[in-house]
Design a protein around this motif. Structure first.
Motif, PDB file in Angstrom:
ATOM      1  N   LYS A 278       0.565  -1.072  -0.007  1.00 39.23           N
ATOM      2  CA  LYS A 278      -0.033  -0.028   0.090  1.00 39.23           C
ATOM      3  C   LYS A 278       0.785   1.254  -0.071  1.00 39.23           C
ATOM      4  O   LYS A 278       0.602   2.383  -0.823  1.00 39.23           O
ATOM      5  CB  LYS A 278      -0.923  -0.016   1.200  1.00 39.23           C
ATOM      6  N   LYS A 279       1.661   1.192   0.608  1.00 43.73           N
ATOM      7  CA  LYS A 279       2.859   2.689   0.878  1.00 43.73           C
ATOM      8  C   LYS A 279       3.613   2.621  -0.339  1.00 43.73           C
ATOM      9  O   LYS A 279       3.854   3.797  -0.675  1.00 43.73           O
ATOM     10  CB  LYS A 279       3.513   2.388   2.245  1.00 43.73           C
ATOM     11  N   ASN A 280       4.136   1.499  -0.581  1.00 44.28           N
ATOM     12  CA  ASN A 280       4.759   1.503  -1.959  1.00 44.28           C
ATOM     13  C   ASN A 280       4.025   2.063  -3.288  1.00 44.28           C
ATOM     14  O   ASN A 280       4.750   2.679  -4.013  1.00 44.28           O
ATOM     15  CB  ASN A 280       5.339   0.108  -2.209  1.00 44.28           C
ATOM     16  N   THR A 281       3.053   1.628  -3.436  1.00 48.02           N
ATOM     17  CA  THR A 281       2.215   2.319  -4.412  1.00 48.02           C
ATOM     18  C   THR A 281       1.609   3.516  -4.071  1.00 48.02           C
ATOM     19  O   THR A 281       1.725   4.619  -5.157  1.00 48.02           O
ATOM     20  CB  THR A 281       0.760   1.350  -4.529  1.00 48.02           C
ATOM     21  N   GLU A 282       1.558   4.224  -2.965  1.00 44.23           N
ATOM     22  CA  GLU A 282       1.420   5.724  -2.771  1.00 44.23           C
ATOM     23  C   GLU A 282       2.620   6.388  -3.238  1.00 44.23           C
ATOM     24  O   GLU A 282       2.658   7.304  -3.976  1.00 44.23           O
ATOM     25  CB  GLU A 282       0.805   5.791  -1.523  1.00 44.23           C
ATOM     26  N   ASN A 283       3.862   5.819  -2.917  1.00 42.10           N
ATOM     27  CA  ASN A 283       5.139   6.744  -3.256  1.00 42.10           C
ATOM     28  C   ASN A 283       5.448   6.393  -4.462  1.00 42.10           C
ATOM     29  O   ASN A 283       6.005   7.423  -5.309  1.00 42.10           O
ATOM     30  CB  ASN A 283       6.156   5.726  -2.410  1.00 42.10           C
ATOM     31  N   GLU A 284       4.929   5.361  -5.405  1.00 39.55           N
ATOM     32  CA  GLU A 284       5.128   5.185  -6.852  1.00 39.55           C
ATOM     33  C   GLU A 284       4.266   6.330  -7.534  1.00 39.55           C
ATOM     34  O   GLU A 284       4.772   7.040  -8.723  1.00 39.55           O
ATOM     35  CB  GLU A 284       4.777   3.940  -7.437  1.00 39.55           C
ATOM     36  N   ILE A 285       3.084   6.835  -7.087  1.00 42.88           N
ATOM     37  CA  ILE A 285       2.163   7.596  -7.616  1.00 42.88           C
ATOM     38  C   ILE A 285       2.758   8.957  -7.472  1.00 42.88           C
ATOM     39  O   ILE A 285       2.933   9.443  -8.509  1.00 42.88           O
ATOM     40  CB  ILE A 285       0.838   7.486  -7.219  1.00 42.88           C
ATOM     41  N   SER A 286       3.259   9.385  -6.345  1.00 45.63           N
ATOM     42  CA  SER A 286       3.989  10.590  -6.313  1.00 45.63           C
ATOM     43  C   SER A 286       5.093  10.657  -7.216  1.00 45.63           C
ATOM     44  O   SER A 286       5.602  11.625  -7.737  1.00 45.63           O
ATOM     45  CB  SER A 286       4.290  10.726  -4.721  1.00 45.63           C
ATOM     46  N   LYS A 287       6.006   9.687  -6.977  1.00 42.67           N
ATOM     47  CA  LYS A 287       7.165   9.534  -8.066  1.00 42.67           C
ATOM     48  C   LYS A 287       6.833   9.860  -9.410  1.00 42.67           C
ATOM     49  O   LYS A 287       7.701  10.764 -10.141  1.00 42.67           O
ATOM     50  CB  LYS A 287       7.759   8.379  -7.935  1.00 42.67           C
ATOM     51  N   ILE A 288       5.872   9.365  -9.934  1.00 44.05           N
ATOM     52  CA  ILE A 288       5.624   9.421 -11.358  1.00 44.05           C
ATOM     53  C   ILE A 288       5.004  10.813 -11.690  1.00 44.05           C
ATOM     54  O   ILE A 288       5.522  11.279 -12.686  1.00 44.05           O
ATOM     55  CB  ILE A 288       4.577   8.301 -11.824  1.00 44.05           C
ATOM     56  N   LEU A 289       4.181  11.329 -10.823  1.00 45.12           N
ATOM     57  CA  LEU A 289       3.787  12.695 -11.111  1.00 45.12           C
ATOM     58  C   LEU A 289       4.901  13.645 -10.811  1.00 45.12           C
ATOM     59  O   LEU A 289       4.807  14.722 -11.727  1.00 45.12           O
ATOM     60  CB  LEU A 289       2.618  12.999 -10.084  1.00 45.12           C
ATOM     61  N   ASN A 290       6.014  13.507 -10.267  1.00 45.04           N
ATOM     62  CA  ASN A 290       7.114  14.547 -10.056  1.00 45.04           C
ATOM     63  C   ASN A 290       7.782  14.348 -11.396  1.00 45.04           C
ATOM     64  O   ASN A 290       8.010  15.645 -11.707  1.00 45.04           O
ATOM     65  CB  ASN A 290       7.912  14.009  -8.911  1.00 45.04           C
ATOM     66  N   VAL A 291       8.216  13.096 -12.002  1.00 43.37           N
ATOM     67  CA  VAL A 291       8.818  13.174 -13.166  1.00 43.37           C
ATOM     68  C   VAL A 291       7.903  13.705 -14.537  1.00 43.37           C
ATOM     69  O   VAL A 291       8.502  14.526 -15.188  1.00 43.37           O
ATOM     70  CB  VAL A 291       8.755  11.488 -13.594  1.00 43.37           C
ATOM     71  N   ALA A 292       6.562  13.702 -14.422  1.00 42.03           N
ATOM     72  CA  ALA A 292       5.677  14.409 -15.304  1.00 42.03           C
ATOM     73  C   ALA A 292       5.807  15.936 -15.049  1.00 42.03           C
ATOM     74  O   ALA A 292       5.921  16.453 -16.361  1.00 42.03           O
ATOM     75  CB  ALA A 292       4.210  13.823 -15.204  1.00 42.03           C
ATOM     76  N   ASN A 293       5.808  16.293 -13.804  1.00 39.87           N
ATOM     77  CA  ASN A 293       5.754  17.668 -13.705  1.00 39.87           C
ATOM     78  C   ASN A 293       7.203  18.363 -14.363  1.00 39.87           C
ATOM     79  O   ASN A 293       7.202  19.479 -14.898  1.00 39.87           O
ATOM     80  CB  ASN A 293       5.707  18.047 -12.282  1.00 39.87           C
ATOM     81  N   LYS A 294       8.306  17.745 -14.202  1.00 38.11           N
ATOM     82  CA  LYS A 294       9.641  17.959 -14.555  1.00 38.11           C
ATOM     83  C   LYS A 294       9.552  17.989 -16.269  1.00 38.11           C
ATOM     84  O   LYS A 294      10.228  19.175 -16.599  1.00 38.11           O
ATOM     85  CB  LYS A 294      10.653  16.905 -14.136  1.00 38.11           C
ATOM     86  N   LYS A 295       8.761  17.496 -16.741  1.00 38.41           N
ATOM     87  CA  LYS A 295       8.666  17.612 -18.271  1.00 38.41           C
ATOM     88  C   LYS A 295       8.177  19.085 -18.633  1.00 38.41           C
ATOM     89  O   LYS A 295       8.720  19.602 -19.557  1.00 38.41           O
ATOM     90  CB  LYS A 295       7.987  16.637 -18.899  1.00 38.41           C
ATOM     91  N   ILE A 296       7.234  19.429 -17.692  1.00 31.46           N
ATOM     92  CA  ILE A 296       6.459  20.842 -18.012  1.00 31.46           C
ATOM     93  C   ILE A 296       7.399  21.931 -17.747  1.00 31.46           C
ATOM     94  O   ILE A 296       7.550  22.961 -18.002  1.00 31.46           O
ATOM     95  CB  ILE A 296       5.159  20.684 -17.369  1.00 31.46           C
ATOM     96  N   ASN A 297       8.010  21.879 -16.249  1.00 30.90           N
ATOM     97  CA  ASN A 297       8.803  22.698 -15.857  1.00 30.90           C
ATOM     98  C   ASN A 297      10.018  23.271 -16.720  1.00 30.90           C
ATOM     99  O   ASN A 297      10.179  24.298 -16.506  1.00 30.90           O
ATOM    100  CB  ASN A 297       9.247  22.436 -14.319  1.00 30.90           C
ATOM    101  N   LYS A 298      10.425  22.498 -17.480  1.00 28.63           N
ATOM    102  CA  LYS A 298      11.551  22.841 -18.180  1.00 28.63           C
ATOM    103  C   LYS A 298      11.066  23.866 -19.662  1.00 28.63           C
ATOM    104  O   LYS A 298      11.961  23.939 -20.289  1.00 28.63           O
ATOM    105  CB  LYS A 298      12.570  21.405 -18.732  1.00 28.63           C
ATOM    106  N   LEU A 299      10.091  23.613 -19.968  1.00 27.40           N
ATOM    107  CA  LEU A 299       9.526  24.201 -21.007  1.00 27.40           C
ATOM    108  C   LEU A 299       9.298  25.661 -20.951  1.00 27.40           C
ATOM    109  O   LEU A 299       8.808  26.166 -19.873  1.00 27.40           O
ATOM    110  CB  LEU A 299       8.142  23.745 -21.406  1.00 27.40           C
ATOM    111  N   THR A 300       9.322  26.508 -22.171  1.00 25.07           N
ATOM    112  CA  THR A 300       9.116  28.192 -21.790  1.00 25.07           C
ATOM    113  C   THR A 300       7.462  28.237 -22.387  1.00 25.07           C
ATOM    114  O   THR A 300       7.497  28.820 -23.318  1.00 25.07           O
ATOM    115  CB  THR A 300      10.021  28.773 -22.643  1.00 25.07           C
ATOM    116  N   ILE A 301       6.690  27.767 -21.606  1.00 19.78           N
ATOM    117  CA  ILE A 301       5.136  28.059 -21.843  1.00 19.78           C
ATOM    118  C   ILE A 301       4.490  28.375 -20.490  1.00 19.78           C
ATOM    119  O   ILE A 301       5.137  28.547 -19.331  1.00 19.78           O
ATOM    120  CB  ILE A 301       4.436  26.819 -22.122  1.00 19.78           C
ATOM    121  N   ASP A 302       3.270  28.954 -20.581  1.00 10.38           N
ATOM    122  CA  ASP A 302       2.604  29.195 -19.332  1.00 10.38           C
ATOM    123  C   ASP A 302       2.386  27.998 -18.605  1.00 10.38           C
ATOM    124  O   ASP A 302       1.619  27.019 -18.975  1.00 10.38           O
ATOM    125  CB  ASP A 302       1.422  29.932 -19.816  1.00 10.38           C
ATOM    126  N   LYS A 303       3.192  27.573 -17.578  1.00  9.98           N
ATOM    127  CA  LYS A 303       2.911  25.968 -16.960  1.00  9.98           C
ATOM    128  C   LYS A 303       1.739  25.961 -16.094  1.00  9.98           C
ATOM    129  O   LYS A 303       1.306  24.992 -15.641  1.00  9.98           O
ATOM    130  CB  LYS A 303       4.189  25.919 -16.401  1.00  9.98           C
TER     131      LYS A 303
END
Length: 312
Positions: A278-303
């Motif tokens: 249960k805890k490992n799954t919660e951590n995995e969801i947060s980890k994936i979302l952090n990676v996703a957000n990094k894809k956006i944060n590096k772009l020169t757009i209205d984030k």
């Protein structure tokens, strides 16, 4: 206006648009299509299409038909998936095949796909590119569903196999939702690719969270039956880990759930908590979302709007 204040407005516009898609035709087709689209879904996919377009300098009006097309595509897949999975509840009400019959549900899904393609064809000058993205996504979703069905008959699959399946079945629709918005705004290839990748990753996290809620929520909150995954032997993110940890114990608990669902479910929940899954799954969801957000944060757009979508 704050982004959170825009959501009710955008959802209302999306719902109004969906209600007008197909209002004239045989009653046996009009009624189930309107029944499906007159739901209380979160409309996450069309919202992502609109948010992506606006983030890249485009407008809601310019991408609205594509946003509706994505939602119709998504609901088309659900109508057919429910037949395959023998589910009786979807979004808190009877599934189409359960309310009518399999034939009506198959025809409803087929017609919805046609309507989605028609909507996409009504879009702006980027409609050719959008159509290609859409068609590629449609095939990917079918491949993901095929793998999902294949995995039901396998006693063991790996996490990598599971990720491949959900990236096709769930991630690809969110990826194309985001990409359609970026393409409509005229964004360059690098921005479009990163926004698509962001959507795919959010879709991955979304599916793992759905697996999580299948066990740790209830039918009222989920708006669908919680029994189907267990009865069909679906290989979810949590179940794969459980089988790796103790195949015999989890199989015994799954058999128990088939005879006494509530007792079996409670014992499966305890197993998931005590084993750390249960805890490992919660951590995995947060980890994936952090990676996703990094894809956006590096772009020169209205984030702001896309990053807000991650919180949804």
């Amino acid at each position: 206006m704050k982004i959170s204040d825009l959501l009710p407005q955008y959802r209302q516009e999306i719902n109004e648009g969906l209600s007008k898609i197909y209002s004239s035709g045989p009653d046996s087709l009009v009624n189930p299509i309107q029944y499906v689209l007159d739901g209380t879904g979160k409309r996450l996919r069309p919202l992502l299409t609109i948010f992506s377009a606006e983030s890249c300098g485009g407008s809601k009006n310019n991408v609205f038909s594509a946003a509706l097309a994505v939602e119709v595509l998504h609901n088309f897949t659900l109508v057919h998936d429910d037949i395959m999975d023998k589910d009786s509840i979807r979004h808190g009400k009877k599934t189409v095949h359960h309310k009518w019959d399999d034939g009506v549900a198959i025809l409803t899904g087929d017609a919805m796909l046609s309507l989605a393609l028609k909507l996409l064809n009504e879009n702006n000058d980027s409609s050719y590119t959008q159509m290609k993205i859409f068609i590629d996504g449609l095939l990917a979703v079918c491949e993901g569903q095929a793998l999902d069905k294949e995995y039901e008959s396998k006693s063991i699959i790996s996490i990598d196999e599971y990720i491949k399946m959900i990236d096709l079945k769930t991630g690809h629709i969110l990826g194309l939702s985001a990409e359609l918005g970026a393409v409509s705004s005229g964004a360059n290839d690098e921005i479009c690719k990163n926004i698509r990748d962001y959507g795919c990753l959010v879709g991955r996290a979304f599916q793992i969270q759905d697996d999580y809620l299948e066990l740790f929520s209830d039918s009222l909150n989920m708006g669908k039956s919680l029994k189907s995954d267990i009865v069909l032997g679906k290989k979810t993110f949590l179940m794969i880990q459980a089988i790796e940890k103790n195949k015999h114990e989890i199989n015994d608990l799954l058999e128990l759930a088939k005879d006494d669902f509530n007792l079996g479910l409670n014992k499966i929940r305890s197993f998931m908590e005590l084993s750390g899954i249960k805890k490992n799954t919660e951590n995995e969801i947060s980890k994936i979302l952090n990676v996703a957000n990094k894809k956006i944060n590096k772009l020169t757009i209205d984030k702001s709007k896309i990053l807000y979508f991650s919180e949804l």
